[in-house]
Design a protein around this motif. Structure first.
Motif, PDB file in Angstrom:
ATOM      1  N   ASN A  71      -0.894   1.463  36.563  1.00  0.00           N
ATOM      2  CA  ASN A  71      -1.654   2.374  37.429  1.00  0.00           C
ATOM      3  C   ASN A  71      -2.642   3.161  36.569  1.00  0.00           C
ATOM      4  OD1 ASN A  71       0.807   1.640  38.669  1.00  0.00           O
ATOM      5  ND2 ASN A  71       0.690   3.378  40.075  1.00  0.00           N
TER       6      ASN A  71
ATOM      7  N   CYS B  72      -6.548   5.314  42.939  1.00  0.00           N
ATOM      8  CA  CYS B  72      -5.292   5.993  42.599  1.00  0.00           C
ATOM      9  C   CYS B  72      -5.653   7.161  41.689  1.00  0.00           C
ATOM     10  CB  CYS B  72      -4.383   5.011  41.874  1.00  0.00           C
ATOM     11  SG  CYS B  72      -2.969   5.787  41.061  1.00  0.00           S
ATOM     12  N   ALA B  73      -5.310   8.379  42.132  1.00  0.00           N
ATOM     13  CA  ALA B  73      -5.664   9.574  41.344  1.00  0.00           C
ATOM     14  C   ALA B  73      -5.074   9.479  39.940  1.00  0.00           C
ATOM     15  CB  ALA B  73      -5.153  10.823  42.063  1.00  0.00           C
ATOM     16  N   MET B  74      -3.835   8.996  39.845  1.00  0.00           N
ATOM     17  CA  MET B  74      -3.166   8.959  38.533  1.00  0.00           C
ATOM     18  C   MET B  74      -3.864   8.018  37.545  1.00  0.00           C
ATOM     19  SD  MET B  74       0.748   8.313  37.484  1.00  0.00           S
ATOM     20  CE  MET B  74       1.006   6.821  38.384  1.00  0.00           C
TER      21      MET B  74
ATOM     22  N   PHE C   1      -7.178   0.094  40.866  1.00  0.00           N
ATOM     23  CA  PHE C   1      -6.630  -0.476  39.629  1.00  0.00           C
ATOM     24  C   PHE C   1      -5.965  -1.832  39.892  1.00  0.00           C
ATOM     25  CE2 PHE C   1      -2.699   1.755  40.935  1.00  0.00           C
ATOM     26  CZ  PHE C   1      -1.738   0.797  40.647  1.00  0.00           C
TER      27      PHE C   1
ATOM     28  N   TYR D  54       2.723  -0.319  49.972  1.00  0.00           N
ATOM     29  CA  TYR D  54       2.315   1.002  50.480  1.00  0.00           C
ATOM     30  C   TYR D  54       1.169   0.933  51.491  1.00  0.00           C
ATOM     31  CZ  TYR D  54       4.858   2.944  46.386  1.00  0.00           C
ATOM     32  OH  TYR D  54       5.788   3.270  45.445  1.00  0.00           O
TER      33      TYR D  54
ATOM     34  N   VAL E 236      -5.093  -0.270  45.881  1.00  0.00           N
ATOM     35  CA  VAL E 236      -6.081   0.654  45.302  1.00  0.00           C
ATOM     36  C   VAL E 236      -6.806  -0.012  44.131  1.00  0.00           C
ATOM     37  CG1 VAL E 236      -4.991   2.792  46.085  1.00  0.00           C
ATOM     38  CG2 VAL E 236      -4.215   1.713  43.973  1.00  0.00           C
TER      39      VAL E 236
ATOM     40  N   CYS F 206       0.545   7.815  50.725  1.00  0.00           N
ATOM     41  CA  CYS F 206      -0.619   7.662  49.846  1.00  0.00           C
ATOM     42  C   CYS F 206      -1.826   7.354  50.735  1.00  0.00           C
ATOM     43  CB  CYS F 206      -0.395   6.539  48.842  1.00  0.00           C
ATOM     44  SG  CYS F 206      -1.820   6.288  47.776  1.00  0.00           S
TER      45      CYS F 206
ATOM     46  N   CYS G 240       1.765  10.791  39.625  1.00  0.00           N
ATOM     47  CA  CYS G 240       1.355  10.367  40.959  1.00  0.00           C
ATOM     48  C   CYS G 240       1.526  11.578  41.879  1.00  0.00           C
ATOM     49  CB  CYS G 240       2.240   9.222  41.453  1.00  0.00           C
ATOM     50  SG  CYS G 240       2.142   9.028  43.241  1.00  0.00           S
ATOM     51  N   PRO G 241       0.443  12.064  42.488  1.00  0.00           N
ATOM     52  CA  PRO G 241       0.570  13.260  43.329  1.00  0.00           C
ATOM     53  C   PRO G 241       1.530  13.056  44.500  1.00  0.00           C
ATOM     54  CG  PRO G 241      -1.727  12.469  43.241  1.00  0.00           C
ATOM     55  CD  PRO G 241      -0.922  11.557  42.380  1.00  0.00           C
ATOM     56  N   ILE G 242       1.683  11.825  44.951  1.00  0.00           N
ATOM     57  CA  ILE G 242       2.543  11.571  46.119  1.00  0.00           C
ATOM     58  C   ILE G 242       4.017  11.663  45.713  1.00  0.00           C
ATOM     59  CG2 ILE G 242       3.007   9.957  48.038  1.00  0.00           C
ATOM     60  CD1 ILE G 242      -0.067  10.838  47.559  1.00  0.00           C
ATOM     61  N   HIS G 243       4.374  11.003  44.620  1.00  0.00           N
ATOM     62  CA  HIS G 243       5.772  11.019  44.178  1.00  0.00           C
ATOM     63  C   HIS G 243       6.152  12.359  43.538  1.00  0.00           C
ATOM     64  CE1 HIS G 243       5.284   6.660  44.722  1.00  0.00           C
ATOM     65  NE2 HIS G 243       6.610   6.620  44.820  1.00  0.00           N
TER      66      HIS G 243
HETATM   67 FE1  SF4 Z   1      -1.515   6.077  42.843  1.00  0.00          FE
HETATM   68 FE2  SF4 Z   1       0.611   7.367  43.692  1.00  0.00          FE
HETATM   69 FE3  SF4 Z   1      -1.006   6.235  45.482  1.00  0.00          FE
HETATM   70 FE4  SF4 Z   1       0.541   4.710  43.872  1.00  0.00          FE
HETATM   71  S1  SF4 Z   1       1.249   6.135  45.453  1.00  0.00           S
HETATM   72  S2  SF4 Z   1      -1.623   4.423  44.342  1.00  0.00           S
HETATM   73  S3  SF4 Z   1       0.553   5.951  41.996  1.00  0.00           S
HETATM   74  S4  SF4 Z   1      -1.521   7.949  44.090  1.00  0.00           S
END
Ligand code: SF4
Ligand code: 13P
Length: 310
Positions: A111, A83-85, A60, A23, A58, A257, A169-172
């Motif tokens: 994550n 990563c917000a999640m 984690f 990503y 990110v 992301c 995950c806010p993106i997915h």
């Molecule tokens: Fe976290 Fe989603 Fe970004 Fe992956 S894509 S790092 S799960 S916010």
């Protein structure tokens, strides 16, 4: 000196290796020594001989690499890339649920923060979650922090009873089924390849559901020429590189992301030069958080061996 030349020189001087998730931006993927999904990168991280690991992803991810390599220096090009999640589960809630079920296994998507891992029995990634959960003893599973991945795994492992956690995950999770349906109408031959962090309404429109690497492998192996890709747009780089003759469509609201895109070539050169952005995990948390990560690697290997025997 050009930034790419500078990175190459510093890498050699410092005995460093660069790991990158699919990503991050194209130019960062292009200079990395290893590019992959979270499972691949965690396997790579345990077998490295280099002294320094630069983790392009990110927090984690860098944290997991440090947990698996306590004696190595792990550098994050941007310590703000988070990563917000990874923060979307409550330690108090986990402790409470543990007291309610004697046979409970806390399954933690990789994550997640080291603090959440430390409260868990086993980590999983999107590539191995189904296989690992099947291997676990007991019948109750608390799946943290991703509810969408948890629900997907629960469907594949109906013999277990799941307790879900309201994280995503806010993106997915924000991908829109209408946009995927529109693409399917415009490109009726295209196969829909989806990451299990997406919501159920997107999964139900899909021809294949799997991790980032799974999606890339599926597209490569398929005889079809068009694909609708429901995951973060960074995978377009590897998809295009491996299959220039195939066409990949993404939802109109492009899933990006922002945290992954914080990693730049200049920041990589900077951390290599100045050794800033070092990852530290306190010793108590590290000991407890490393255990579920190691358990994941062992169980994933067991599951893979079983599949080979069959
Ligand atoms: Fe976290 Fe989603 Fe970004 Fe992956 S894509 S790092 S799960 S916010
Ligand atoms: P995978 O790397 O397991 O496909 O997960 C995707 C992701 O969201 C990483 O942040």
């Amino acid at each position: 000196m050009q930034v790419i030349e500078k990175i190459k020189k510093l890498k050699e001087e410092k005995n460093a290796v660069i790991l990158a998730h699919y990503y991050v931006s194209d130019e960062v993927q292009a200079i990395a020594d290893y590019v992959g999904d979270s499972f691949y990168l965690s396997k790579v991280a345990v077998n490295l001989t280099a002294k320094v690991i630069v983790f392009c992803g990110v927090s984690f991810m860098g944290e997991s690499a440090k947990l698996l390599n306590p004696d190595k220096m792990v550098l994050m090009p941007d310590t703000e890339a988070d990563c917000a999640m990874a923060h979307m589960a409550d330690p108090v809630y986990i402790t409470q649920i543990k007291q309610e079920y004697e046979d409970l296994q806390v399954v933690c998507y990789i994550n997640s923060t080291a603090q959440l891992k430390a409260l868990s029995d086993v980590c999983v990634t999107s590539a191995n979650a189904v296989d690992i959960v099947r291997e676990l003893p007991g019948s109750h599973i608390l799946f943290i922090p991703d509810e969408n991945l948890g629900r997907y795994v629960a469907k594949q492992v109906p013999e277990k009873q799941f307790i879900f956690n309201p994280g995503c995950c806010p993106i997915h999770a924000q991908m829109k089924a209408e946009e995927v349906e529109k693409l399917k109408k415009q490109h009726p031959r295209a196969l829909v390849l989806t990451h299990p962090e997406c919501r159920e309404d997107i999964l139900s429109l899909s021809d294949y559901i799997g991790s980032t690497s799974g999606i890339i492998r599926y597209a490569a192996a398929s005889d079809e020429k068009e694909f609708i890709i429901c995951t973060e747009a960074g995978v377009a780089y590897e998809l295009g590189r491996q299959d220039p003759g195939k066409t990949f469509y993404f939802p109109e609201t492009l899933p990006v992301c922002v945290d992954m895109k914080k990693i730049t070539l200049e920041k990589i050169a900077d951390v290599l030069e100045n050794e800033n952005g070092q990852v530290y995990v306190d010793a108590g948390t590290a000991a407890a958080a490393c255990r579920p990560l190691r358990a994941m690697l062992e169980l994933a290997e067991q599951a893979a061996n079983k599949k080979e025997v069959r």
